[in-house]
Scaffold this motif. Structure first.
Motif, PDB file in Angstrom:
ATOM      1  N   ALA A   1       0.907  -1.269   0.050  1.00  0.00           N
ATOM      2  CA  ALA A   1       0.066  -0.090  -0.133  1.00  0.00           C
ATOM      3  C   ALA A   1       0.884   1.197   0.092  1.00  0.00           C
ATOM      4  CB  ALA A   1      -1.068   0.082   1.299  1.00  0.00           C
ATOM      5  N   LEU A   2       1.907   1.302   0.811  1.00  0.00           N
ATOM      6  CA  LEU A   2       2.739   2.576   0.780  1.00  0.00           C
ATOM      7  C   LEU A   2       3.575   2.613  -0.614  1.00  0.00           C
ATOM      8  CD1 LEU A   2       4.124   1.926   4.439  1.00  0.00           C
ATOM      9  CD2 LEU A   2       2.388   3.617   3.590  1.00  0.00           C
ATOM     10  N   GLU A   3       4.262   1.490  -1.188  1.00  0.00           N
ATOM     11  CA  GLU A   3       4.785   1.598  -2.289  1.00  0.00           C
ATOM     12  C   GLU A   3       3.815   2.147  -3.305  1.00  0.00           C
ATOM     13  OE1 GLU A   3       6.017  -2.633  -2.793  1.00  0.00           O
ATOM     14  OE2 GLU A   3       7.806  -2.418  -1.615  1.00  0.00           O
TER      15      GLU A   3
ATOM     16  N   HIS B   1       9.574  16.778   3.331  1.00  0.00           N
ATOM     17  CA  HIS B   1       8.617  17.645   2.902  1.00  0.00           C
ATOM     18  C   HIS B   1       7.728  17.740   1.857  1.00  0.00           C
ATOM     19  CE1 HIS B   1       9.784  19.833   6.466  1.00  0.00           C
ATOM     20  NE2 HIS B   1      11.129  19.662   6.189  1.00  0.00           N
ATOM     21  N   SER B   2       8.155  16.856   0.760  1.00  0.00           N
ATOM     22  CA  SER B   2       7.395  16.663  -0.561  1.00  0.00           C
ATOM     23  C   SER B   2       6.766  15.209  -0.771  1.00  0.00           C
ATOM     24  CB  SER B   2       8.368  17.005  -1.811  1.00  0.00           C
ATOM     25  OG  SER B   2       9.438  15.823  -1.579  1.00  0.00           O
ATOM     26  N   THR B   3       6.944  14.145   0.350  1.00  0.00           N
ATOM     27  CA  THR B   3       6.350  13.139   0.161  1.00  0.00           C
ATOM     28  C   THR B   3       4.883  13.100   0.218  1.00  0.00           C
ATOM     29  OG1 THR B   3       6.607  10.938   0.964  1.00  0.00           O
ATOM     30  CG2 THR B   3       6.591  12.658   2.662  1.00  0.00           C
ATOM     31  N   LYS B   4       4.333  11.863  -0.104  1.00  0.00           N
ATOM     32  CA  LYS B   4       3.075  11.564  -0.176  1.00  0.00           C
ATOM     33  C   LYS B   4       2.961  10.535   1.119  1.00  0.00           C
ATOM     34  CE  LYS B   4       1.761  12.254  -4.952  1.00  0.00           C
ATOM     35  NZ  LYS B   4       1.266  11.279  -6.240  1.00  0.00           N
TER      36      LYS B   4
ATOM     37  N   ALA C   1      -0.554  10.435   8.526  1.00  0.00           N
ATOM     38  CA  ALA C   1      -1.887   9.762   8.296  1.00  0.00           C
ATOM     39  C   ALA C   1      -1.804   8.687   7.758  1.00  0.00           C
ATOM     40  CB  ALA C   1      -2.796  10.814   7.900  1.00  0.00           C
ATOM     41  N   VAL C   2      -0.856   8.756   6.334  1.00  0.00           N
ATOM     42  CA  VAL C   2      -1.010   7.755   5.283  1.00  0.00           C
ATOM     43  C   VAL C   2      -0.045   6.436   5.917  1.00  0.00           C
ATOM     44  CG1 VAL C   2       0.230   7.131   3.121  1.00  0.00           C
ATOM     45  CG2 VAL C   2      -1.097   8.994   3.187  1.00  0.00           C
ATOM     46  N   LEU C   3       1.063   6.719   6.740  1.00  0.00           N
ATOM     47  CA  LEU C   3       1.792   5.670   7.290  1.00  0.00           C
ATOM     48  C   LEU C   3       1.082   5.006   8.369  1.00  0.00           C
ATOM     49  CD1 LEU C   3       5.096   7.764   7.184  1.00  0.00           C
ATOM     50  CD2 LEU C   3       4.866   5.600   6.193  1.00  0.00           C
ATOM     51  N   ASP C   4       0.227   5.845   9.298  1.00  0.00           N
ATOM     52  CA  ASP C   4      -0.712   5.303  10.347  1.00  0.00           C
ATOM     53  C   ASP C   4      -1.430   4.217   9.689  1.00  0.00           C
ATOM     54  OD1 ASP C   4       0.973   6.482  12.236  1.00  0.00           O
ATOM     55  OD2 ASP C   4      -0.433   8.122  12.762  1.00  0.00           O
ATOM     56  N   ARG C   5      -2.294   4.921   8.839  1.00  0.00           N
ATOM     57  CA  ARG C   5      -3.293   3.998   8.256  1.00  0.00           C
ATOM     58  C   ARG C   5      -2.922   2.670   7.534  1.00  0.00           C
ATOM     59  NH1 ARG C   5      -5.848   7.854   5.943  1.00  0.00           N
ATOM     60  NH2 ARG C   5      -4.775   8.102   4.065  1.00  0.00           N
ATOM     61  N   ALA C   6      -1.780   2.762   6.746  1.00  0.00           N
ATOM     62  CA  ALA C   6      -1.544   1.787   6.076  1.00  0.00           C
ATOM     63  C   ALA C   6      -0.582   0.777   7.102  1.00  0.00           C
ATOM     64  CB  ALA C   6      -0.367   2.087   4.935  1.00  0.00           C
TER      65      ALA C   6
END
Length: 177
Positions: free
Chosen positions: A116-118, A144-147, A151-156
């Motif tokens: 999911a993160l990839e 600073h420019s990452t997606k 929140a994304v890391l926690d969810r995945a």
């Protein structure tokens, strides 16, 4: 004497979750069984003698911080040996020490988390799991420019974690030696 680090998540960041490190050291010395307590930078790195019961120590530190400072933050424990093992196995040795981060996790990430993160990686970004540590190379754009936001890391991942750049990780290795 074996030394460890207790890593606090998201304290003293962007003016939120204020936990003064001097006061934290005093409170932990008075109210927990931790010994040899010191801190490194204001973002929540507690260096101490390795506790006999790391899980109880994590819970005690979290409770003290919540009661004393009104901040409820996950506390992640790593021994010197765990830090050395993870850093030596991280797959991005050529990466910039400020753009390569170790995200120290409370446990194993959820099934499918890496896939999911990839999907969200920018072209210059890379990631790899080493035991319970997610290594991320943010590439030239940096964090600073990452997606790959918190929140994304926690969810995945489905598990709490806290990140330190490679420079700080190496300093923590030195401080726990």
């Amino acid at each position: 004497m074996s030394r460890s680090v207790l890593l606090l998540r998201a304290v003293n960041v962007s003016g939120r979750n204020r936990v003064p490190m001097g006061r934290l050291r005093d409170v932990l010395a008075a109210e927990t069984d931790l010994t040899g307590i010191s801190t490194h930078i204001a973002s929540g790195n507690i260096v101490c003698a390795t506790p006999l019961d790391p899980e109880a120590a994590r819970a005690a530190v979290r409770s003290v911080i919540h009661r004393e400072f009104g901040v409820d933050t996950p506390v992640i424990h790593r021994t010197h040996e765990q830090l050395v093992s993870s850093e030596s196995a991280q797959p991005f040795p050529e990466g910039d020490v400020t753009f390569v981060h170790a995200m120290f996790l409370e446990g194993r990430p959820a099934s499918g988390a890496l896939a999911a993160l990839e999907e969200r990686l920018l072209p210059a970004e890379r990631l790899a799991l080493v035991d319970d540590d997610l290594w991320i190379d943010y590439g030239e754009g940096g964090v600073h420019s990452t997606k790959l936001t918190k929140a994304v890391l926690d969810r995945a991942l489905g598990v709490a974690g806290t990140a330190r750049n490679l420079r700080t990780t190496r300093t923590l290795i030195e401080l726990t030696a």
